[in-house]
Design an enzyme around this catalytic site. Structure first.
Site, PDB file in Angstrom:
ATOM      1  N   VAL A 204       0.727  -1.212   0.123  1.00 44.59           N
ATOM      2  CA  VAL A 204       0.026  -0.110  -0.018  1.00 44.59           C
ATOM      3  C   VAL A 204       0.739   1.209   0.160  1.00 44.59           C
ATOM      4  O   VAL A 204       0.255   2.334  -0.343  1.00 44.59           O
ATOM      5  CB  VAL A 204      -0.984   0.037   1.257  1.00 44.59           C
ATOM      6  CG1 VAL A 204      -2.029  -1.139   1.025  1.00 44.59           C
ATOM      7  CG2 VAL A 204      -0.228  -0.160   2.685  1.00 44.59           C
TER       8      VAL A 204
ATOM      9  N   SER B 196      -4.290   4.698  16.303  1.00 44.60           N
ATOM     10  CA  SER B 196      -3.736   3.848  17.789  1.00 44.60           C
ATOM     11  C   SER B 196      -3.921   5.297  19.018  1.00 44.60           C
ATOM     12  O   SER B 196      -3.777   6.284  18.686  1.00 44.60           O
ATOM     13  CB  SER B 196      -2.419   3.562  17.628  1.00 44.60           C
ATOM     14  OG  SER B 196      -2.023   3.349  18.919  1.00 44.60           O
TER      15      SER B 196
ATOM     16  N   TYR C  75       6.159   5.483  15.244  1.00 42.77           N
ATOM     17  CA  TYR C  75       4.586   4.957  15.264  1.00 42.77           C
ATOM     18  C   TYR C  75       3.786   6.121  15.689  1.00 42.77           C
ATOM     19  O   TYR C  75       2.703   6.132  14.652  1.00 42.77           O
ATOM     20  CB  TYR C  75       4.698   3.836  16.110  1.00 42.77           C
ATOM     21  CG  TYR C  75       3.480   3.077  16.231  1.00 42.77           C
ATOM     22  CD1 TYR C  75       3.072   2.337  15.112  1.00 42.77           C
ATOM     23  CD2 TYR C  75       2.597   3.007  17.258  1.00 42.77           C
ATOM     24  CE1 TYR C  75       1.952   1.466  14.864  1.00 42.77           C
ATOM     25  CE2 TYR C  75       1.358   2.499  17.282  1.00 42.77           C
ATOM     26  CZ  TYR C  75       1.232   1.629  16.142  1.00 42.77           C
ATOM     27  OH  TYR C  75       0.021   0.794  16.308  1.00 42.77           O
ATOM     28  N   ALA C  76       3.992   6.822  16.754  1.00 42.77           N
ATOM     29  CA  ALA C  76       3.069   8.050  17.233  1.00 42.77           C
ATOM     30  C   ALA C  76       2.927   8.978  16.091  1.00 42.77           C
ATOM     31  O   ALA C  76       1.873   9.612  15.766  1.00 42.77           O
ATOM     32  CB  ALA C  76       3.377   8.543  18.459  1.00 42.77           C
TER      33      ALA C  76
ATOM     34  N   LYS D  96       0.566   7.484  13.398  1.00 45.12           N
ATOM     35  CA  LYS D  96      -0.798   7.250  13.961  1.00 45.12           C
ATOM     36  C   LYS D  96      -1.356   8.464  14.005  1.00 45.12           C
ATOM     37  O   LYS D  96      -2.560   8.865  14.043  1.00 45.12           O
ATOM     38  CB  LYS D  96      -0.786   6.357  15.121  1.00 45.12           C
ATOM     39  CG  LYS D  96      -0.300   4.850  14.678  1.00 45.12           C
ATOM     40  CD  LYS D  96      -1.417   4.310  13.679  1.00 45.12           C
ATOM     41  CE  LYS D  96      -1.147   3.084  13.263  1.00 45.12           C
ATOM     42  NZ  LYS D  96      -1.865   2.548  12.242  1.00 45.12           N
TER      43      LYS D  96
HETATM   44  N1  LIG Z   1      -2.504  -5.007  17.758  1.00 44.70           N
HETATM   45  C1  LIG Z   1      -2.434  -3.702  18.458  1.00 44.70           C
HETATM   46  O1  LIG Z   1      -2.236  -3.772  19.606  1.00 44.70           O
HETATM   47  C2  LIG Z   1      -3.033  -2.316  17.858  1.00 44.70           C
HETATM   48  C3  LIG Z   1      -2.987  -1.458  18.761  1.00 44.70           C
HETATM   49  C4  LIG Z   1      -3.113  -0.090  18.188  1.00 44.70           C
HETATM   50  C5  LIG Z   1      -3.520  -0.002  16.681  1.00 44.70           C
HETATM   51  N2  LIG Z   1      -3.194  -1.018  15.990  1.00 44.70           N
HETATM   52  C6  LIG Z   1      -3.486  -0.878  14.485  1.00 44.70           C
HETATM   53  O2  LIG Z   1      -4.265  -1.910  13.991  1.00 44.70           O
HETATM   54  C7  LIG Z   1      -3.749  -2.109  12.998  1.00 44.70           C
HETATM   55  C8  LIG Z   1      -3.477  -3.634  12.581  1.00 44.70           C
HETATM   56  O3  LIG Z   1      -2.818  -4.304  13.714  1.00 44.70           O
HETATM   57  P1  LIG Z   1      -2.514  -5.545  13.806  1.00 44.70           P
HETATM   58  O4  LIG Z   1      -1.753  -5.806  15.167  1.00 44.70           O
HETATM   59  O5  LIG Z   1      -3.340  -6.588  13.455  1.00 44.70           O
HETATM   60  O6  LIG Z   1      -1.098  -5.630  12.842  1.00 44.70           O
HETATM   61  P2  LIG Z   1      -0.217  -6.834  12.078  1.00 44.70           P
HETATM   62  O7  LIG Z   1       1.089  -6.656  12.081  1.00 44.70           O
HETATM   63  O8  LIG Z   1      -0.856  -8.108  12.870  1.00 44.70           O
HETATM   64  O9  LIG Z   1      -0.926  -7.216  10.692  1.00 44.70           O
HETATM   65  C9  LIG Z   1      -0.455  -5.999   9.576  1.00 44.70           C
HETATM   66  C10 LIG Z   1      -0.791  -6.734   8.242  1.00 44.70           C
HETATM   67  O10 LIG Z   1      -0.418  -5.615   7.320  1.00 44.70           O
HETATM   68  C11 LIG Z   1       0.357  -6.132   6.456  1.00 44.70           C
HETATM   69  N3  LIG Z   1       1.149  -4.929   5.815  1.00 44.70           N
HETATM   70  C12 LIG Z   1       2.171  -4.766   6.261  1.00 44.70           C
HETATM   71  N4  LIG Z   1       2.745  -3.932   5.420  1.00 44.70           N
HETATM   72  C13 LIG Z   1       2.010  -3.831   4.318  1.00 44.70           C
HETATM   73  C14 LIG Z   1       2.223  -3.160   3.198  1.00 44.70           C
HETATM   74  N5  LIG Z   1       3.302  -2.234   2.726  1.00 44.70           N
HETATM   75  N6  LIG Z   1       0.937  -3.038   2.126  1.00 44.70           N
HETATM   76  C15 LIG Z   1       0.050  -4.116   2.502  1.00 44.70           C
HETATM   77  N7  LIG Z   1       0.105  -4.749   3.841  1.00 44.70           N
HETATM   78  C16 LIG Z   1       1.073  -4.756   4.565  1.00 44.70           C
HETATM   79  C17 LIG Z   1       1.074  -7.072   7.192  1.00 44.70           C
HETATM   80  O11 LIG Z   1       1.455  -8.497   5.991  1.00 44.70           O
HETATM   81  C18 LIG Z   1       0.060  -8.019   8.030  1.00 44.70           C
HETATM   82  O12 LIG Z   1      -1.013  -8.838   7.510  1.00 44.70           O
HETATM   83  C19 LIG Z   1      -2.616  -1.429  12.466  1.00 44.70           C
HETATM   84  O13 LIG Z   1      -3.030  -0.264  11.915  1.00 44.70           O
HETATM   85  C20 LIG Z   1      -2.072  -1.033  13.652  1.00 44.70           C
HETATM   86  O14 LIG Z   1      -1.233   0.135  13.682  1.00 44.70           O
HETATM   87  C21 LIG Z   1      -2.895  -2.302  16.649  1.00 44.70           C
END
Ligand SMILES: NC(=O)c1ccc[n+]([C@@H]2O[C@H](COP(=O)([O-])OP(=O)(O)OC[C@H]3O[C@@H](n4cnc5c(N)ncnc54)[C@H](O)[C@@H]3O)[C@@H](O)[C@H]2O)c1
Length: 253
Positions: free
Chosen positions: A65, A144, A157-158, A161
């Site tokens: 992306v 986030s 990261y911050a 987000k």
């Molecule tokens: N898990 C948490 O605790 C948490 C907390 C706050 C916010 N978030 C946000 O929620 C969202 C999902 O988090 P998660 O923990 O499920 O993440 P994750 O790392 O488990 O999954 C992320 C997915 O994005 C894909 N990805 C990575 N780079 C990519 C790219 N260049 N193009 C397309 N796909 C790509 C990865 O292959 C993976 O399948 C994120 O935006 C994260 O910042 C998560």
């Protein structure tokens, strides 16, 4: 399958695992036709096969992306493959690394910004013409709590987000005229394998104690919120960032 998304084409980025996968399952269970986008072909293939085995209409699109041309090609393919234009876009993909300031390197920082911020501009740019074609749509961006309540080593990261929140609000203002709603979700700590793997047992136990609800969120709980915001039930919610953190960031007295 019938439901709030019956026959609607929904694009989910980062759909191969974690919160993204939970969102595809939730939208699919409510009748969505799923366009699942991820950079990891080897994870996306089996994930989409599982969705199909559950009876959902789902297709896989491998794309980074952060790369504008790859995004536009994927969205053109989505338009060709599905009978109707995109109704909802869930911008969930992330590339996250936590580094102290003196160790932030250009390659990592640029990739984080490219995937987590520019990526949302490219997918929104590619999806909006299709939404306009169908008379409107909805976009949900994953931010986030780190945008406002960062932990240590979270400068990049911050920044990403917090940028997502600004991008969401600006998109909401600009796209309102096209009957497109844009909102964000700010999750707290969600129990995905990737997020748990970042912390040792002591930190995990400490975090649990800090949280009023005493537990991490489940990906399905974020998926339920994403489905609400993407659905017509959230018809008056525009430009919002909704926190889902079990009360973690509520100041304690
Ligand atoms: N898990 C948490 O605790 C948490 C907390 C706050 C916010 N978030 C946000 O929620 C969202 C999902 O988090 P998660 O923990 O499920 O993440 P994750 O790392 O488990 O999954 C992320 C997915 O994005 C894909 N990805 C990575 N780079 C990519 C790219 N260049 N193009 C397309 N796909 C790509 C990865 O292959 C993976 O399948 C994120 O935006 C994260 O910042 C998560």
């Amino acid at each position: 399958m019938s439901g709030r998304f019956s026959g609607r084409v929904c694009v989910v980025t980062g759909a191969a695992r974690g919160i993204g996968l939970a969102i595809t399952e939730r939208l699919g269970s409510e009748g969505a036709h799923l366009a699942c986008v991820d950079v990891s072909a080897h994870r996306l293939g089996p994930a989409v096969e599982e969705l199909q085995a559950k009876g959902f209409q789902a297709r896989a699109y491998t794309a980074d992306v952060g790369k504008r041309t790859e995004v536009h090609s994927a969205f053109e393919a989505i338009q060709r493959d599905f009978a109707s234009p995109i109704a909802s876009l869930i911008n969930n993909a992330v590339f996250a690394r936590f580094q102290p300031l003196d160790q932030i390197d250009a390659e990592t920082a640029e990739k984080m910004l490219g995937v987590g911020l520019l990526g949302l501009i490219w997918t929104t740019q590619a999806a909006v013409p299709q939404m306009v074609q169908r008379g409107g749509g909805s976009i949900v961006n994953l931010s986030s709590i780190a945008a406002e309540h960062p932990t240590k080593d979270a400068i990049a990261y911050a920044a990403v987000k917090a940028g997502v929140v600004g991008l969401t609000r600006a998109s909401a203002v600009e796209l309102c005229a096209h009957n497109i709603r844009v909102n964000a979700i700010a999750p707290g700590m969600i129990g995905t394998p990737a997020s748990i793997a970042q912390y040792d047992d002591t930190t995990i136990a400490k975090r649990r104690v800090e949280m009023p609800m005493g537990r991490f969120g489940e990906p399905e709980e974020i998926a339920a919120l994403a489905a609400f915001l993407a659905s017509d039930e959230a018809s008056y919610v525009q430009g919002a960032s909704v926190t889902a953190d079990g009360g973690w960031t509520v100041p304690s007295r």
